[in-house]
Design a protein around this motif. Structure first.
Motif, PDB file in Angstrom:
ATOM      1  N   GLU A 131       5.533  53.504  -4.915  1.00  0.00           N
ATOM      2  CA  GLU A 131       5.322  53.546  -3.481  1.00  0.00           C
ATOM      3  C   GLU A 131       4.706  52.222  -3.030  1.00  0.00           C
ATOM      4  N   SER A 132       5.413  51.501  -2.167  1.00  0.00           N
ATOM      5  CA  SER A 132       4.900  50.219  -1.692  1.00  0.00           C
ATOM      6  C   SER A 132       4.083  50.400  -0.411  1.00  0.00           C
ATOM      7  N   LEU A 133       4.531  51.299   0.450  1.00  0.00           N
ATOM      8  CA  LEU A 133       3.819  51.720   1.652  1.00  0.00           C
ATOM      9  C   LEU A 133       3.899  53.236   1.666  1.00  0.00           C
ATOM     10  N   PRO A 134       3.013  53.921   2.372  1.00  0.00           N
ATOM     11  CA  PRO A 134       3.072  55.381   2.354  1.00  0.00           C
ATOM     12  C   PRO A 134       4.478  55.915   2.651  1.00  0.00           C
TER      13      PRO A 134
ATOM     14  N   ARG B 191       8.540  64.785 -12.142  1.00  0.00           N
ATOM     15  CA  ARG B 191       9.150  63.478 -11.915  1.00  0.00           C
ATOM     16  C   ARG B 191       8.393  62.629 -10.902  1.00  0.00           C
ATOM     17  N   GLU B 192       7.190  63.052 -10.541  1.00  0.00           N
ATOM     18  CA  GLU B 192       6.394  62.263  -9.596  1.00  0.00           C
ATOM     19  C   GLU B 192       4.914  62.369  -9.945  1.00  0.00           C
ATOM     20  N   ILE B 193       4.262  61.198  -9.987  1.00  0.00           N
ATOM     21  CA  ILE B 193       2.832  61.125 -10.281  1.00  0.00           C
ATOM     22  C   ILE B 193       2.145  60.285  -9.219  1.00  0.00           C
ATOM     23  N   ILE B 194       0.836  60.328  -9.234  1.00  0.00           N
ATOM     24  CA  ILE B 194       0.004  59.478  -8.393  1.00  0.00           C
ATOM     25  C   ILE B 194      -0.798  58.580  -9.331  1.00  0.00           C
TER      26      ILE B 194
ATOM     27  N   HIS C 179      -0.718  45.192  -4.974  1.00  0.00           N
ATOM     28  CA  HIS C 179      -0.772  44.362  -3.779  1.00  0.00           C
ATOM     29  C   HIS C 179      -1.828  43.309  -4.105  1.00  0.00           C
ATOM     30  N   ARG C 180      -1.457  42.081  -4.015  1.00  0.00           N
ATOM     31  CA  ARG C 180      -2.285  40.964  -4.503  1.00  0.00           C
ATOM     32  C   ARG C 180      -3.772  41.141  -4.213  1.00  0.00           C
ATOM     33  N   ASN C 181      -4.528  41.129  -5.314  1.00  0.00           N
ATOM     34  CA  ASN C 181      -5.986  41.111  -5.288  1.00  0.00           C
ATOM     35  C   ASN C 181      -6.616  42.350  -4.641  1.00  0.00           C
ATOM     36  N   LYS C 182      -5.906  43.480  -4.656  1.00  0.00           N
ATOM     37  CA  LYS C 182      -6.441  44.706  -4.071  1.00  0.00           C
ATOM     38  C   LYS C 182      -6.317  45.856  -5.060  1.00  0.00           C
ATOM     39  N   VAL C 183      -7.146  46.857  -4.861  1.00  0.00           N
ATOM     40  CA  VAL C 183      -7.024  48.115  -5.603  1.00  0.00           C
ATOM     41  C   VAL C 183      -6.239  49.070  -4.721  1.00  0.00           C
ATOM     42  N   SER C 184      -5.265  49.735  -5.303  1.00  0.00           N
ATOM     43  CA  SER C 184      -4.464  50.728  -4.586  1.00  0.00           C
ATOM     44  C   SER C 184      -4.742  52.090  -5.200  1.00  0.00           C
ATOM     45  N   LEU C 185      -5.264  52.994  -4.386  1.00  0.00           N
ATOM     46  CA  LEU C 185      -5.571  54.341  -4.838  1.00  0.00           C
ATOM     47  C   LEU C 185      -4.513  55.305  -4.326  1.00  0.00           C
ATOM     48  N   LYS C 186      -4.207  56.294  -5.141  1.00  0.00           N
ATOM     49  CA  LYS C 186      -3.299  57.381  -4.762  1.00  0.00           C
ATOM     50  C   LYS C 186      -1.918  56.887  -4.336  1.00  0.00           C
ATOM     51  N   MET C 187      -1.323  55.991  -5.118  1.00  0.00           N
ATOM     52  CA  MET C 187       0.035  55.520  -4.852  1.00  0.00           C
ATOM     53  C   MET C 187       1.018  56.342  -5.664  1.00  0.00           C
ATOM     54  N   GLY C 188       2.102  56.739  -5.030  1.00  0.00           N
ATOM     55  CA  GLY C 188       3.121  57.532  -5.701  1.00  0.00           C
ATOM     56  C   GLY C 188       3.985  56.706  -6.641  1.00  0.00           C
TER      57      GLY C 188
ATOM     58  N   VAL D 124      -0.173  47.586 -15.651  1.00  0.00           N
ATOM     59  CA  VAL D 124      -0.715  48.871 -16.098  1.00  0.00           C
ATOM     60  C   VAL D 124      -1.395  49.552 -14.923  1.00  0.00           C
ATOM     61  N   ALA D 125      -1.308  50.883 -14.912  1.00  0.00           N
ATOM     62  CA  ALA D 125      -1.927  51.699 -13.872  1.00  0.00           C
ATOM     63  C   ALA D 125      -2.425  52.976 -14.536  1.00  0.00           C
ATOM     64  N   VAL D 126      -3.299  53.703 -13.868  1.00  0.00           N
ATOM     65  CA  VAL D 126      -3.871  54.927 -14.422  1.00  0.00           C
ATOM     66  C   VAL D 126      -3.394  56.122 -13.605  1.00  0.00           C
ATOM     67  N   VAL D 127      -2.902  57.137 -14.298  1.00  0.00           N
ATOM     68  CA  VAL D 127      -2.426  58.354 -13.648  1.00  0.00           C
ATOM     69  C   VAL D 127      -3.629  59.121 -13.114  1.00  0.00           C
ATOM     70  N   SER D 128      -3.607  59.411 -11.803  1.00  0.00           N
ATOM     71  CA  SER D 128      -4.709  60.166 -11.212  1.00  0.00           C
ATOM     72  C   SER D 128      -4.302  61.585 -10.823  1.00  0.00           C
ATOM     73  N   ASP D 129      -3.004  61.855 -10.753  1.00  0.00           N
ATOM     74  CA  ASP D 129      -2.544  63.203 -10.428  1.00  0.00           C
ATOM     75  C   ASP D 129      -1.080  63.334 -10.821  1.00  0.00           C
ATOM     76  N   ILE D 130      -0.661  64.556 -11.084  1.00  0.00           N
ATOM     77  CA  ILE D 130       0.739  64.844 -11.364  1.00  0.00           C
ATOM     78  C   ILE D 130       1.234  65.746 -10.237  1.00  0.00           C
ATOM     79  N   VAL D 131       2.240  65.279  -9.520  1.00  0.00           N
ATOM     80  CA  VAL D 131       2.779  66.003  -8.377  1.00  0.00           C
ATOM     81  C   VAL D 131       3.871  66.966  -8.846  1.00  0.00           C
TER      82      VAL D 131
END
Length: 176
Positions: free
Chosen positions: A154-157, A119-122, A129-138, A109-116
């Motif tokens: 998005e795995s890497l920018p 067909r694309e959200i953030i 990524h194991r044991n980390k928080v990822s912010l602003k991932m596409g 589960v993830a939380v939508v922080s923006d709509i681009v």
């Protein structure tokens, strides 16, 4: 093993996170995300990391969105039935519910922080990524019928990984 933080260091980290997310809350990207929830979710993560505990997507998404569901991510879609609205349209603050797969047997589960675009959200999420928080991932909708049933994350920018099946979006209850 993670180094232990002193009480003063934990307080400094917490205050830093609060000021960071108070500033971010004024950015339109976070227009519907509650800054207090953002701070609380990140504070809990930093405390767990300081104690050497694992960071999981479920408590982070619950704290950030206010969707009060417990249990593995793969159960959220079913548990949301008759308690939360569910649908196929992304909305800022909604939880995107990923189906369980062989590579992700507990779902995600993830939380939508923006709509681009349509067909694309953030998203903001934990443990992609194991044991980390990822912010602003596409996240891109790659479903055949443009219905958000299949996405790439998005795995890497700028780099999008595998295809992941999605149940849909769970919308937090709005008071009022």
């Amino acid at each position: 093993m993670s180094p232990r933080l002193s009480g003063a260091a934990r307080t400094a980290v917490a205050l830093g996170l609060l000021s960071l997310f108070s500033a971010c809350a004024q950015n339109t990207t976070y227009a519907k995300l509650d800054p207090a929830r953002q701070s609380m979710a990140l504070l809990e993560v930093s405390q767990k990391q300081a104690r050497g505990q694992r960071v999981w997507c479920v408590p982070y998404a619950r704290n950030l969105s206010g969707v009060e569901i417990r249990g593995n991510a793969k159960t959220w879609w079913g548990k949301a039935h008759n308690t939360y609205e569910r649908g196929t349209e992304p909305d800022v603050g909604a939880v995107i519910s990923f189906r369980a797969t062989n590579g992700m047997p507990l779902g995600h589960v993830a939380v939508v922080s923006d709509i681009v675009t349509d067909r694309e959200i953030i998203v903001n999420h934990a443990n992609w990524h194991r044991n980390k928080v990822s912010l602003k991932m596409g996240v891109k909708d790659v479903s055949k019928h443009n219905d958000w049933t299949l996405v790439r994350v998005e795995s890497l920018p700028g780099q999008y990984g595998k295809f992941y099946p999605v149940n849909g979006f769970i919308y937090p209850n709005v008071d009022g």
